[in-house]
Design an enzyme around this catalytic site. Structure first.
Site, PDB file in Angstrom:
ATOM      1  N   ASP A  25      -3.776 132.014  35.159  1.00  0.00           N
ATOM      2  CA  ASP A  25      -5.187 131.635  35.275  1.00  0.00           C
ATOM      3  C   ASP A  25      -6.139 132.774  34.946  1.00  0.00           C
ATOM      4  O   ASP A  25      -7.351 132.605  35.018  1.00  0.00           O
ATOM      5  CB  ASP A  25      -5.457 131.128  36.705  1.00  0.00           C
ATOM      6  N   GLN A  52      -5.002 123.064  31.516  1.00  0.00           N
ATOM      7  CA  GLN A  52      -6.049 123.292  32.516  1.00  0.00           C
ATOM      8  C   GLN A  52      -7.345 122.665  32.046  1.00  0.00           C
ATOM      9  O   GLN A  52      -7.653 122.667  30.849  1.00  0.00           O
ATOM     10  CB  GLN A  52      -6.272 124.789  32.764  1.00  0.00           C
ATOM     11  N   SER A 101     -12.334 126.819  37.329  1.00  0.00           N
ATOM     12  CA  SER A 101     -11.159 125.968  37.146  1.00  0.00           C
ATOM     13  C   SER A 101     -11.305 124.705  37.981  1.00  0.00           C
ATOM     14  O   SER A 101     -11.718 124.750  39.143  1.00  0.00           O
ATOM     15  CB  SER A 101      -9.888 126.720  37.559  1.00  0.00           C
TER      16      SER A 101
END
Length: 427
Positions: free
Chosen positions: A337, A409, A359
């Site tokens: 991430d 994502q 996110s």
């Protein structure tokens, strides 16, 4: 009974799942096998404590102290245990076999194996581990409850880093399954911003335990609110079909590329970059990440330079990690991430742009065993962005070209709102 079957059994005892896999192997070598017939006393009240018993097969009944008016009785079944946590040196109840009973007994002299300083290593204290391993260390509070913290030198961006949520939640889930079952997929949602100054409580829900698969859901809680959710599936290693259509792109070897620290130094002195940008880089508070990153196409671009929505870079954990495959997958989840969603901003960058990225969800599929302390190539593409949401996909390859992880994502991408003007008194 061979050692591997003992190890597999111990891995299913909930009490032991929080331990490093190396501890379970040590315990498997010293446990004693004891058998009892129906009606036999396994231990008697006031009998000297001789160790911790794990029920391998059969059932046993526990009877409370005889002098109590409401003498309690309850059944112990496979994977239950008794004899641990005794205050004093004697058993406080009778335990009688209700059927043919087999127990594995860890002698009292070896019971210290049930306590370790680290959930990942049995012979090393947490402070001696690498930084990323320390970030992913959790304190077991109860059987399915763990506590994580944000270390002072952990990556953070004014809030708990999303990769920390993913890595720590996956660590919590991994410490509630048989260690022979390894995560093969996870799906997560970021619900609220995390506070870096207070602990995070991870509550694990044991959704399913099968022979070959297990499923866990993890809720991350701060101030009584669920701020992050992860669902993960685990699988025992099995033989099966094998093919790979994806191919590793042609990129420079990581040993020939600049580290982030070297790249930062070069940018500070690069005359082709604007002086204002070089000054900003030089004066920014630089905290080295626990993950080493080397971009495959170093350039003079800045975070305000428009570029294609794709990025390739090599990464690995700094320092040597223990051999626990579960840890290596947690580290990769943590690292995944760091730069992922920002690639979706590349085509929209321009001078003066102030952007915000958060996110929303994160999914990973682990295809093959990997080592997070060896170089992995992260290939990222953002196929689309629309209505403040950007979507990115990723593939991770080892140096042999094997596809080890696939990722997706979705993130909130938008221009940062300008600060509201302060109200001044006209008096």
């Amino acid at each position: 009974m061979n050692t591997e079957s003992v190890v597999e059994f111990l891995g299913n005892v909930p009490l032991l799942q929080k331990l490093p896999s190396s501890s379970l192997r040590k315990i498997a070598k010293v446990v004693l096998l004891k058998r009892y017939g129906k009606g036999d006393y396994v231990v008697r009240e006031d009998q000297t404590w001789d160790g911790c018993y794990f029920i391998f097969e059969g059932e046993a009944q526990v009877s409370g102290p005889a002098e109590e008016d409401n003498r309690s009785e309850f059944l112990l079944k496979q994977y239950d245990y008794f004899g641990l946590g005794i205050s004093g040196n004697v058993h406080s109840a009778d335990i009688v076999a209700m059927s043919q009973l087999t127990c594995l007994v860890l002698p009292r002299d070896h019971c210290p194996l049930l306590e370790t300083n680290s959930i990942w290593q049995s012979d090393t204290t947490v402070d001696k581990c690498s930084l990323v391993e320390r970030i992913l260390h959790l304190d077991p509070l109860e059987l399915n409850i763990f506590r994580g913290i944000t270390l002072p030198d952990a990556p953070k961006f004014g809030k708990v880093f999303g990769g920390q949520f993913v890595g720590q939640a996956l660590a919590a889930a991994s410490k509630t399954v048989d260690f022979l079952k390894i995560v093969h997929s996870l799906h997560s949602y970021f619900l609220l911003v995390g506070d870096i100054d207070i602990p995070i409580i991870y509550q694990v829900h044991r959704i399913r335990d099968g022979n070959n698969f297990a499923t866990r859901r993890v809720d991350a809680v701060q101030k009584g609110n669920i701020i992050f959710i992860l669902v993960a599936s685990f699988q025992k290693e099995q033989q099966g079909f094998d093919h790979q259509e994806s191919t590793i792109p042609s990129v420079p070897d990581p040993d020939t590329l600049l580290s982030l620290e070297e790249l930062r130094e070069r940018r500070i002195t690069d005359p082709h970059l604007p002086r204002s940008y070089r000054n900003k880089v030089a004066t920014a508070n630089f905290v080295p990440w626990p993950i080493e990153i080397r971009f495959c196409e170093p350039s003079n671009s800045t975070n305000q330079t428009k570029s294609p929505p794709r990025l390739n870079y090599w990464f690995r954990a700094k320092g040597k990690l223990s051999d626990d495959q579960a840890l290596h997958r947690c580290v990769v989840a943590f690292a995944s991430d760091l730069i992922f969603s920002g690639v979706g901003l590349n085509p929209h960058r321009r001078k003066g742009l102030r952007s915000a990225a958060l996110s929303l969800d994160h999914a990973m599929w682990f295809h093959r065993p990997l080592r997070a302390d060896d170089w992995l190539l992260f290939v990222i593409v953002s196929p689309t962005a629309h209505e403040t949401r950007g979507f990115v996909t990723g593939e991770m390859f080892n140096r042999k070209g094997e596809l080890v992880v696939s990722l997706t994502q979705e993130a909130l991408l938008r221009e940062a709102r300008p600060p509201k003007p302060s109200v001044t008194s006209k008096l």
